[in-house]
Scaffold this motif. Structure first.
Motif, short mmCIF file in Angstrom:
data_model
loop_
_atom_site.label_atom_id
_atom_site.label_comp_id
_atom_site.label_asym_id
_atom_site.label_seq_id
_atom_site.Cartn_x
_atom_site.Cartn_y
_atom_site.Cartn_z
N ARG A 270 -5.20 -0.56 5.09
CA ARG A 270 -6.56 -1.08 4.94
C ARG A 270 -6.55 -2.39 4.16
O ARG A 270 -7.26 -3.34 4.51
CB ARG A 270 -7.44 -0.04 4.23
CG ARG A 270 -8.90 -0.48 4.07
CD ARG A 270 -9.80 0.73 3.89
NE ARG A 270 -9.48 1.49 2.68
CZ ARG A 270 -10.07 1.31 1.51
NH1 ARG A 270 -11.03 0.39 1.38
NH2 ARG A 270 -9.76 2.06 0.48
N GLY A 271 -5.74 -2.47 3.12
CA GLY A 271 -5.64 -3.71 2.37
C GLY A 271 -5.11 -4.84 3.21
O GLY A 271 -5.55 -5.99 3.09
N ALA A 272 -4.14 -4.53 4.09
CA ALA A 272 -3.61 -5.56 4.99
C ALA A 272 -4.70 -6.04 5.95
O ALA A 272 -4.82 -7.24 6.22
CB ALA A 272 -2.42 -5.00 5.77
N ASP A 273 -5.49 -5.11 6.46
CA ASP A 273 -6.56 -5.46 7.40
C ASP A 273 -7.66 -6.26 6.73
O ASP A 273 -8.21 -7.21 7.31
CB ASP A 273 -7.11 -4.18 8.02
CG ASP A 273 -8.16 -4.47 9.08
OD1 ASP A 273 -7.85 -5.19 10.04
OD2 ASP A 273 -9.30 -3.96 8.94
N GLU A 274 -7.98 -5.90 5.49
CA GLU A 274 -9.10 -6.55 4.79
C GLU A 274 -8.67 -7.69 3.90
O GLU A 274 -9.52 -8.42 3.36
CB GLU A 274 -9.85 -5.50 3.96
CG GLU A 274 -10.45 -4.38 4.81
CD GLU A 274 -11.09 -3.28 3.98
OE1 GLU A 274 -11.10 -3.41 2.72
OE2 GLU A 274 -11.57 -2.29 4.57
N GLY A 275 -7.38 -7.87 3.71
CA GLY A 275 -6.87 -8.97 2.89
C GLY A 275 -7.23 -8.85 1.43
O GLY A 275 -7.55 -9.84 0.77
N ARG A 276 -7.11 -7.63 0.87
CA ARG A 276 -7.46 -7.44 -0.54
C ARG A 276 -6.69 -6.29 -1.16
O ARG A 276 -6.09 -5.48 -0.47
CB ARG A 276 -8.96 -7.20 -0.69
CG ARG A 276 -9.46 -5.88 -0.09
CD ARG A 276 -10.97 -5.77 -0.19
NE ARG A 276 -11.47 -4.49 0.30
CZ ARG A 276 -11.65 -3.41 -0.45
NH1 ARG A 276 -11.36 -3.44 -1.75
NH2 ARG A 276 -12.12 -2.29 0.08
N ARG A 277 -6.71 -6.26 -2.48
CA ARG A 277 -6.09 -5.20 -3.26
C ARG A 277 -7.01 -3.98 -3.23
O ARG A 277 -8.23 -4.10 -3.38
CB ARG A 277 -5.89 -5.70 -4.68
CG ARG A 277 -5.37 -4.69 -5.69
CD ARG A 277 -5.12 -5.41 -7.02
NE ARG A 277 -4.76 -4.51 -8.09
CZ ARG A 277 -5.64 -3.93 -8.92
NH1 ARG A 277 -6.94 -4.18 -8.79
NH2 ARG A 277 -5.22 -3.13 -9.89
N ILE A 278 -6.41 -2.79 -3.05
CA ILE A 278 -7.17 -1.55 -2.96
C ILE A 278 -6.83 -0.67 -4.16
O ILE A 278 -5.67 -0.38 -4.44
CB ILE A 278 -6.84 -0.78 -1.66
CG1 ILE A 278 -7.09 -1.64 -0.42
CG2 ILE A 278 -7.64 0.52 -1.60
CD1 ILE A 278 -8.54 -1.94 -0.16
N THR A 279 -7.88 -0.24 -4.88
CA THR A 279 -7.71 0.72 -5.97
C THR A 279 -7.79 2.13 -5.41
O THR A 279 -8.71 2.45 -4.64
CB THR A 279 -8.78 0.52 -7.04
OG1 THR A 279 -8.67 -0.80 -7.58
CG2 THR A 279 -8.62 1.54 -8.17
N LEU A 280 -6.84 2.98 -5.76
CA LEU A 280 -6.78 4.33 -5.21
C LEU A 280 -7.78 5.26 -5.89
O LEU A 280 -8.17 5.05 -7.03
CB LEU A 280 -5.37 4.89 -5.35
CG LEU A 280 -4.24 4.08 -4.71
CD1 LEU A 280 -2.92 4.83 -4.84
CD2 LEU A 280 -4.53 3.78 -3.25
#
Length: 370
Positions: free
Chosen positions: A333-343
Protein backbone atom coordinates in the motif's frame (compact mmCIF):
# COMPACT_ATOMS: atom_id res chain seq x y z
CA UNK A 1 0.26 -36.21 27.21
CA UNK A 2 -3.01 -38.08 26.76
CA UNK A 3 -4.36 -39.04 23.35
CA UNK A 4 -2.74 -37.79 20.17
CA UNK A 5 -4.10 -34.47 18.90
CA UNK A 6 -6.31 -35.13 15.88
CA UNK A 7 -5.49 -33.26 12.67
CA UNK A 8 -7.42 -32.79 9.44
CA UNK A 9 -5.48 -31.54 6.41
CA UNK A 10 -7.10 -29.43 3.68
CA UNK A 11 -4.99 -29.06 0.54
CA UNK A 12 -2.60 -31.79 -0.63
CA UNK A 13 -0.35 -29.97 -3.06
CA UNK A 14 3.44 -29.81 -3.25
CA UNK A 15 4.03 -28.55 0.30
CA UNK A 16 1.85 -31.22 1.94
CA UNK A 17 4.55 -33.86 1.49
CA UNK A 18 6.98 -31.90 3.66
CA UNK A 19 4.34 -31.62 6.41
CA UNK A 20 3.47 -35.30 6.22
CA UNK A 21 7.13 -36.25 6.54
CA UNK A 22 7.02 -34.61 9.98
CA UNK A 23 3.49 -35.41 11.12
CA UNK A 24 2.76 -38.90 9.81
CA UNK A 25 3.46 -41.39 12.58
CA UNK A 26 4.34 -38.73 15.15
CA UNK A 27 3.02 -39.92 18.54
CA UNK A 28 1.78 -36.46 19.50
CA UNK A 29 -0.61 -36.01 16.59
CA UNK A 30 -2.79 -38.18 14.39
CA UNK A 31 -3.88 -37.26 10.87
CA UNK A 32 -7.46 -38.52 10.81
CA UNK A 33 -8.78 -36.83 7.65
CA UNK A 34 -7.53 -35.29 4.41
CA UNK A 35 -9.32 -33.26 1.74
CA UNK A 36 -8.44 -31.80 -1.62
CA UNK A 37 -10.33 -30.44 -4.60
CA UNK A 38 -8.82 -33.39 -6.47
CA UNK A 39 -10.63 -36.32 -4.88
CA UNK A 40 -8.27 -38.88 -6.38
CA UNK A 41 -5.31 -37.15 -4.77
CA UNK A 42 -7.07 -37.17 -1.40
CA UNK A 43 -7.77 -40.90 -1.78
CA UNK A 44 -4.13 -41.58 -2.61
CA UNK A 45 -2.80 -39.65 0.40
CA UNK A 46 -5.34 -41.25 2.77
CA UNK A 47 -4.23 -44.67 1.59
CA UNK A 48 -0.71 -43.87 2.81
CA UNK A 49 -1.87 -42.81 6.30
CA UNK A 50 -3.18 -45.51 8.61
CA UNK A 51 -6.46 -44.41 10.15
CA UNK A 52 -6.95 -41.40 7.85
CA UNK A 53 -10.01 -40.89 5.65
CA UNK A 54 -10.43 -38.88 2.46
CA UNK A 55 -13.34 -36.49 2.89
CA UNK A 56 -14.82 -33.46 1.20
CA UNK A 57 -13.60 -30.12 2.45
CA UNK A 58 -16.92 -29.31 4.09
CA UNK A 59 -17.17 -32.71 5.75
CA UNK A 60 -13.65 -32.35 7.14
CA UNK A 61 -14.35 -28.87 8.52
CA UNK A 62 -17.49 -30.14 10.26
CA UNK A 63 -16.06 -33.47 11.45
CA UNK A 64 -16.33 -34.14 15.17
CA UNK A 65 -13.10 -36.15 15.23
CA UNK A 66 -10.92 -33.27 13.96
CA UNK A 67 -9.49 -30.92 16.60
CA UNK A 68 -7.20 -28.80 14.43
CA UNK A 69 -7.45 -28.08 10.71
CA UNK A 70 -4.13 -27.77 8.89
CA UNK A 71 -4.78 -25.56 5.84
CA UNK A 72 -2.31 -26.07 2.99
CA UNK A 73 -4.42 -24.53 0.25
CA UNK A 74 -3.39 -21.72 -2.08
CA UNK A 75 -3.29 -18.30 -0.34
CA UNK A 76 -6.59 -17.10 -1.82
CA UNK A 77 -8.41 -19.82 0.15
CA UNK A 78 -6.59 -19.44 3.48
CA UNK A 79 -9.16 -17.15 5.09
CA UNK A 80 -12.14 -19.13 3.81
CA UNK A 81 -10.79 -22.42 5.17
CA UNK A 82 -9.74 -20.84 8.47
CA UNK A 83 -13.11 -19.20 9.02
CA UNK A 84 -14.87 -22.44 8.11
CA UNK A 85 -12.82 -24.36 10.66
CA UNK A 86 -13.33 -21.72 13.34
CA UNK A 87 -17.05 -21.70 12.63
CA UNK A 88 -17.13 -25.38 13.58
CA UNK A 89 -15.21 -24.75 16.80
CA UNK A 90 -11.87 -26.00 15.55
CA UNK A 91 -8.36 -24.68 15.90
CA UNK A 92 -6.62 -23.85 12.65
CA UNK A 93 -2.99 -23.78 11.55
CA UNK A 94 -2.40 -22.37 8.09
CA UNK A 95 0.39 -22.12 5.59
CA UNK A 96 1.70 -18.61 5.08
CA UNK A 97 0.46 -16.00 4.59
CA UNK A 98 -2.36 -15.92 7.13
CA UNK A 99 -4.65 -14.54 4.40
CA UNK A 100 -4.30 -12.70 1.10
CA UNK A 101 -5.54 -9.40 2.58
CA UNK A 102 -5.07 -7.75 5.95
CA UNK A 103 -8.85 -7.42 6.36
CA UNK A 104 -9.29 -11.16 5.90
CA UNK A 105 -6.42 -11.91 8.28
CA UNK A 106 -7.96 -9.66 10.91
CA UNK A 107 -11.32 -11.40 10.47
CA UNK A 108 -9.69 -14.79 11.07
CA UNK A 109 -7.93 -13.70 14.27
CA UNK A 110 -11.03 -11.93 15.61
CA UNK A 111 -13.29 -14.90 14.83
CA UNK A 112 -10.91 -17.28 16.59
CA UNK A 113 -10.80 -15.07 19.67
CA UNK A 114 -14.59 -14.88 19.77
CA UNK A 115 -14.89 -18.67 19.40
CA UNK A 116 -12.19 -19.42 21.96
CA UNK A 117 -10.05 -21.40 19.52
CA UNK A 118 -6.44 -20.97 18.46
CA UNK A 119 -4.87 -19.79 15.21
CA UNK A 120 -1.38 -20.71 14.10
CA UNK A 121 0.48 -19.67 10.98
CA UNK A 122 3.63 -20.69 9.13
CA UNK A 123 6.49 -20.22 8.60
CA UNK A 124 8.03 -22.44 11.25
CA UNK A 125 11.44 -22.51 9.55
CA UNK A 126 12.45 -19.63 11.85
CA UNK A 127 12.18 -22.05 14.79
CA UNK A 128 15.15 -24.02 13.48
CA UNK A 129 18.77 -23.69 14.53
CA UNK A 130 19.61 -21.08 11.87
CA UNK A 131 17.38 -18.17 12.89
CA UNK A 132 17.23 -19.21 16.56
CA UNK A 133 21.02 -19.34 16.93
CA UNK A 134 21.23 -15.88 15.37
CA UNK A 135 18.55 -14.62 17.74
CA UNK A 136 20.42 -16.06 20.72
CA UNK A 137 23.55 -14.24 19.55
CA UNK A 138 21.68 -10.93 19.27
CA UNK A 139 20.10 -11.41 22.69
CA UNK A 140 23.50 -12.25 24.20
CA UNK A 141 24.88 -8.92 22.95
CA UNK A 142 27.24 -10.37 20.36
CA UNK A 143 26.62 -7.43 18.00
CA UNK A 144 26.02 -4.86 20.72
CA UNK A 145 23.00 -2.61 20.23
CA UNK A 146 21.28 -3.66 16.98
CA UNK A 147 21.11 -0.76 14.54
CA UNK A 148 20.05 -2.20 11.21
CA UNK A 149 19.40 -5.34 9.19
CA UNK A 150 19.08 -6.31 5.55
CA UNK A 151 17.06 -9.15 4.03
CA UNK A 152 17.35 -10.18 0.38
CA UNK A 153 15.43 -12.79 -1.63
CA UNK A 154 16.08 -12.84 -5.38
CA UNK A 155 14.91 -15.55 -7.78
CA UNK A 156 13.88 -15.60 -11.46
CA UNK A 157 10.44 -16.88 -10.49
CA UNK A 158 8.71 -20.07 -9.37
CA UNK A 159 7.29 -20.77 -12.82
CA UNK A 160 10.65 -22.28 -13.71
CA UNK A 161 10.11 -25.27 -11.40
CA UNK A 162 6.47 -25.36 -10.25
CA UNK A 163 4.13 -27.20 -12.66
CA UNK A 164 1.13 -25.06 -11.66
CA UNK A 165 2.56 -21.65 -10.67
CA UNK A 166 -0.48 -19.53 -11.50
CA UNK A 167 -1.30 -18.57 -7.90
CA UNK A 168 2.17 -17.08 -7.38
CA UNK A 169 1.21 -14.30 -9.80
CA UNK A 170 -2.33 -13.65 -8.59
CA UNK A 171 -3.50 -11.57 -5.59
CA UNK A 172 -2.16 -13.22 -2.45
CA UNK A 173 0.99 -14.22 -4.32
CA UNK A 174 4.01 -12.36 -5.63
CA UNK A 175 7.49 -12.42 -4.11
CA UNK A 176 6.48 -10.46 -1.02
CA UNK A 177 3.43 -12.42 0.14
CA UNK A 178 4.94 -15.73 -0.96
CA UNK A 179 8.52 -15.43 0.32
CA UNK A 180 8.32 -12.36 2.53
CA UNK A 181 6.83 -14.24 5.51
CA UNK A 182 10.11 -16.15 5.97
CA UNK A 183 12.28 -13.05 5.98
CA UNK A 184 9.92 -10.79 7.93
CA UNK A 185 9.18 -13.45 10.55
CA UNK A 186 12.94 -13.87 10.99
CA UNK A 187 13.43 -10.11 11.32
CA UNK A 188 10.73 -9.98 14.02
CA UNK A 189 12.42 -12.90 15.80
CA UNK A 190 15.76 -11.07 15.65
CA UNK A 191 14.76 -7.43 16.22
CA UNK A 192 11.18 -7.39 17.46
CA UNK A 193 7.97 -5.98 16.00
CA UNK A 194 7.68 -3.26 13.37
CA UNK A 195 5.97 0.10 13.84
CA UNK A 196 6.00 1.53 10.29
CA UNK A 197 7.06 0.72 6.73
CA UNK A 198 7.93 2.45 3.47
CA UNK A 199 7.74 0.49 0.22
CA UNK A 200 8.41 0.56 -3.51
CA UNK A 201 7.26 -2.04 -6.04
CA UNK A 202 7.26 -2.79 -9.76
CA UNK A 203 5.71 -5.21 -12.24
CA UNK A 204 8.01 -5.42 -15.24
CA UNK A 205 6.40 -8.36 -17.07
CA UNK A 206 2.74 -9.05 -17.76
CA UNK A 207 3.13 -12.77 -18.26
CA UNK A 208 5.36 -15.72 -17.37
CA UNK A 209 6.15 -19.00 -19.14
CA UNK A 210 5.79 -22.30 -17.27
CA UNK A 211 9.08 -24.18 -17.40
CA UNK A 212 8.21 -27.67 -16.17
CA UNK A 213 5.48 -30.28 -16.04
CA UNK A 214 2.55 -30.98 -18.37
CA UNK A 215 1.94 -27.27 -19.04
CA UNK A 216 5.52 -26.46 -20.11
CA UNK A 217 5.54 -23.50 -22.45
CA UNK A 218 2.12 -22.19 -21.38
CA UNK A 219 1.95 -18.45 -20.71
CA UNK A 220 0.24 -17.23 -17.54
CA UNK A 221 -0.74 -13.68 -16.55
CA UNK A 222 1.02 -11.63 -13.87
CA UNK A 223 -1.44 -9.67 -11.70
CA UNK A 224 0.89 -8.68 -8.84
CA UNK A 225 4.11 -6.72 -8.41
CA UNK A 226 7.10 -8.97 -8.98
CA UNK A 227 9.82 -6.87 -7.30
CA UNK A 228 9.19 -5.26 -3.91
CA UNK A 229 11.60 -3.30 -1.73
CA UNK A 230 10.99 -1.58 1.58
CA UNK A 231 12.24 -0.23 4.86
CA UNK A 232 10.89 -1.59 8.16
CA UNK A 233 11.15 0.59 11.26
CA UNK A 234 11.26 -1.66 14.33
CA UNK A 235 9.82 -0.46 17.61
CA UNK A 236 13.28 -0.81 19.16
CA UNK A 237 14.68 1.71 16.68
CA UNK A 238 16.51 -0.55 14.23
CA UNK A 239 15.88 -0.20 10.50
CA UNK A 240 15.59 -3.24 8.24
CA UNK A 241 15.79 -3.05 4.46
CA UNK A 242 13.95 -5.77 2.57
CA UNK A 243 14.09 -6.87 -1.07
CA UNK A 244 11.93 -9.67 -2.49
CA UNK A 245 12.07 -10.30 -6.22
CA UNK A 246 10.91 -12.72 -8.89
CA UNK A 247 12.86 -10.64 -11.42
CA UNK A 248 16.51 -11.45 -10.69
CA UNK A 249 18.68 -14.37 -11.72
CA UNK A 250 20.95 -14.60 -8.67
CA UNK A 251 22.45 -12.60 -5.80
CA UNK A 252 25.61 -12.69 -3.71
CA UNK A 253 23.88 -10.96 -0.79
CA UNK A 254 23.47 -12.84 2.48
CA UNK A 255 19.81 -13.79 3.08
CA UNK A 256 19.85 -11.67 6.26
CA UNK A 257 22.50 -9.55 7.96
CA UNK A 258 22.15 -7.87 11.35
CA UNK A 259 24.40 -4.91 12.06
CA UNK A 260 25.10 -3.66 15.58
CA UNK A 261 27.49 -1.27 17.30
CA UNK A 262 30.07 -3.98 17.95
CA UNK A 263 29.52 -6.59 15.27
CA UNK A 264 27.60 -8.04 12.34
CA UNK A 265 25.79 -11.36 12.00
CA UNK A 266 25.26 -13.21 8.74
CA UNK A 267 22.03 -15.19 9.11
CA UNK A 268 21.18 -18.22 6.92
CA UNK A 269 18.21 -18.59 4.60
CA UNK A 270 15.03 -18.33 6.72
CA UNK A 271 13.29 -20.63 4.24
CA UNK A 272 15.48 -23.39 5.72
CA UNK A 273 15.59 -24.62 9.30
CA UNK A 274 19.36 -24.71 9.69
CA UNK A 275 22.46 -23.15 8.16
CA UNK A 276 25.61 -21.40 9.32
CA UNK A 277 25.40 -18.28 11.46
CA UNK A 278 28.55 -16.19 11.10
CA UNK A 279 29.82 -13.31 13.24
CA UNK A 280 32.27 -10.52 12.43
CA UNK A 281 33.33 -8.54 15.51
CA UNK A 282 34.27 -4.87 15.43
CA UNK A 283 38.05 -4.80 15.15
CA UNK A 284 38.17 -8.41 13.99
CA UNK A 285 39.86 -9.72 10.88
CA UNK A 286 37.48 -12.43 9.64
CA UNK A 287 34.12 -14.11 10.01
CA UNK A 288 33.71 -16.93 12.53
CA UNK A 289 30.96 -19.52 12.41
CA UNK A 290 28.88 -19.94 15.57
CA UNK A 291 27.95 -23.36 16.85
CA UNK A 292 24.18 -24.00 16.91
CA UNK A 293 22.96 -22.84 20.31
CA UNK A 294 19.16 -22.67 19.95
CA UNK A 295 16.30 -24.03 17.87
CA UNK A 296 14.80 -27.36 16.83
CA UNK A 297 17.64 -29.48 15.47
CA UNK A 298 16.77 -31.11 12.15
CA UNK A 299 13.48 -29.24 12.02
CA UNK A 300 10.96 -29.88 9.27
CA UNK A 301 7.71 -28.34 8.05
CA UNK A 302 5.13 -29.05 10.73
CA UNK A 303 7.29 -28.50 13.81
CA UNK A 304 5.40 -25.22 14.26
CA UNK A 305 2.13 -27.17 14.27
CA UNK A 306 3.50 -29.54 16.90
CA UNK A 307 4.49 -26.49 18.95
CA UNK A 308 1.04 -24.96 18.32
CA UNK A 309 -0.96 -27.93 19.63
CA UNK A 310 1.23 -28.41 22.71
CA UNK A 311 2.46 -24.98 23.85
CA UNK A 312 0.54 -22.54 26.01
CA UNK A 313 1.89 -19.68 23.87
CA UNK A 314 2.60 -21.06 20.40
CA UNK A 315 5.67 -19.62 18.71
CA UNK A 316 4.02 -19.65 15.28
CA UNK A 317 0.80 -18.03 16.42
CA UNK A 318 -1.92 -16.01 14.77
CA UNK A 319 -0.85 -12.68 16.29
CA UNK A 320 2.57 -13.00 14.67
CA UNK A 321 1.01 -14.13 11.39
CA UNK A 322 -1.28 -11.10 11.39
CA UNK A 323 1.55 -8.69 12.20
CA UNK A 324 3.65 -10.11 9.37
CA UNK A 325 0.67 -9.88 7.01
CA UNK A 326 0.10 -6.24 7.93
CA UNK A 327 3.77 -5.45 7.33
CA UNK A 328 3.56 -6.96 3.84
CA UNK A 329 0.26 -5.42 2.81
CA UNK A 330 1.34 -2.05 4.22
CA UNK A 331 4.53 -2.21 2.14
CA UNK A 332 2.44 -2.74 -0.98
CA UNK A 333 0.00 0.00 0.00
CA UNK A 334 2.83 2.38 0.79
CA UNK A 335 4.39 1.65 -2.60
CA UNK A 336 1.07 2.33 -4.32
CA UNK A 337 0.38 5.53 -2.37
CA UNK A 338 3.96 6.78 -2.19
CA UNK A 339 4.02 7.25 1.58
CA UNK A 340 5.13 5.82 4.90
CA UNK A 341 2.52 3.61 6.60
CA UNK A 342 2.14 3.34 10.38
CA UNK A 343 1.04 -0.13 11.45
CA UNK A 344 -1.98 -0.88 13.60
CA UNK A 345 -0.74 -4.21 15.00
CA UNK A 346 2.17 -5.22 17.16
CA UNK A 347 3.26 -8.49 18.71
CA UNK A 348 5.52 -9.83 21.41
CA UNK A 349 8.57 -11.67 20.17
CA UNK A 350 7.77 -15.37 20.49
CA UNK A 351 9.58 -17.24 23.20
CA UNK A 352 13.03 -18.38 22.05
CA UNK A 353 13.50 -22.06 21.24
CA UNK A 354 16.14 -23.74 23.40
CA UNK A 355 18.51 -26.08 21.58
CA UNK A 356 16.25 -29.11 21.16
CA UNK A 357 17.69 -32.34 19.70
CA UNK A 358 15.64 -34.04 17.00
CA UNK A 359 14.95 -37.02 19.24
CA UNK A 360 13.35 -34.69 21.80
CA UNK A 361 10.79 -33.08 19.50
CA UNK A 362 10.26 -36.20 17.42
CA UNK A 363 10.70 -38.40 20.49
CA UNK A 364 8.87 -41.45 21.80
CA UNK A 365 6.32 -39.36 23.65
CA UNK A 366 6.02 -36.67 20.98
CA UNK A 367 6.61 -34.01 23.60
CA UNK A 368 8.35 -30.79 22.65
CA UNK A 369 10.93 -29.42 25.07
CA UNK A 370 9.68 -25.95 25.90
Amino acid sequence: MGDAHRIGIVGLGVISRAYLDTLAGHPGVEVVAVADLDGARADAVAAELPGAEARSVQDLLAASDVQTVLSLTTPAAHAEIALGAIGHGKHVYTEKPLASTFADGTAVVEAAAAAGVGVGCAPDTVLGTGTQTARAAVDAGLVGRPLAASAVMVTPGHERWHPHPDFYYLPGGGPLLDMGPYYISALVQLLGPVRSVTGAAARLRDERVIGSGPRTGERIPVRVDSHVSGVLEHTGGALSTLTTSFDGVATTAAPIEVHGETGTLSVPDPNQFDGAVRHFALGGTDWRTLEPSAGYVGGGRGVGLLDFVQADEPRAGGALGLHVLEIMTALLRGADEGRRITLTTTVERPAPVPLTPAEAWRGPKGRLSM
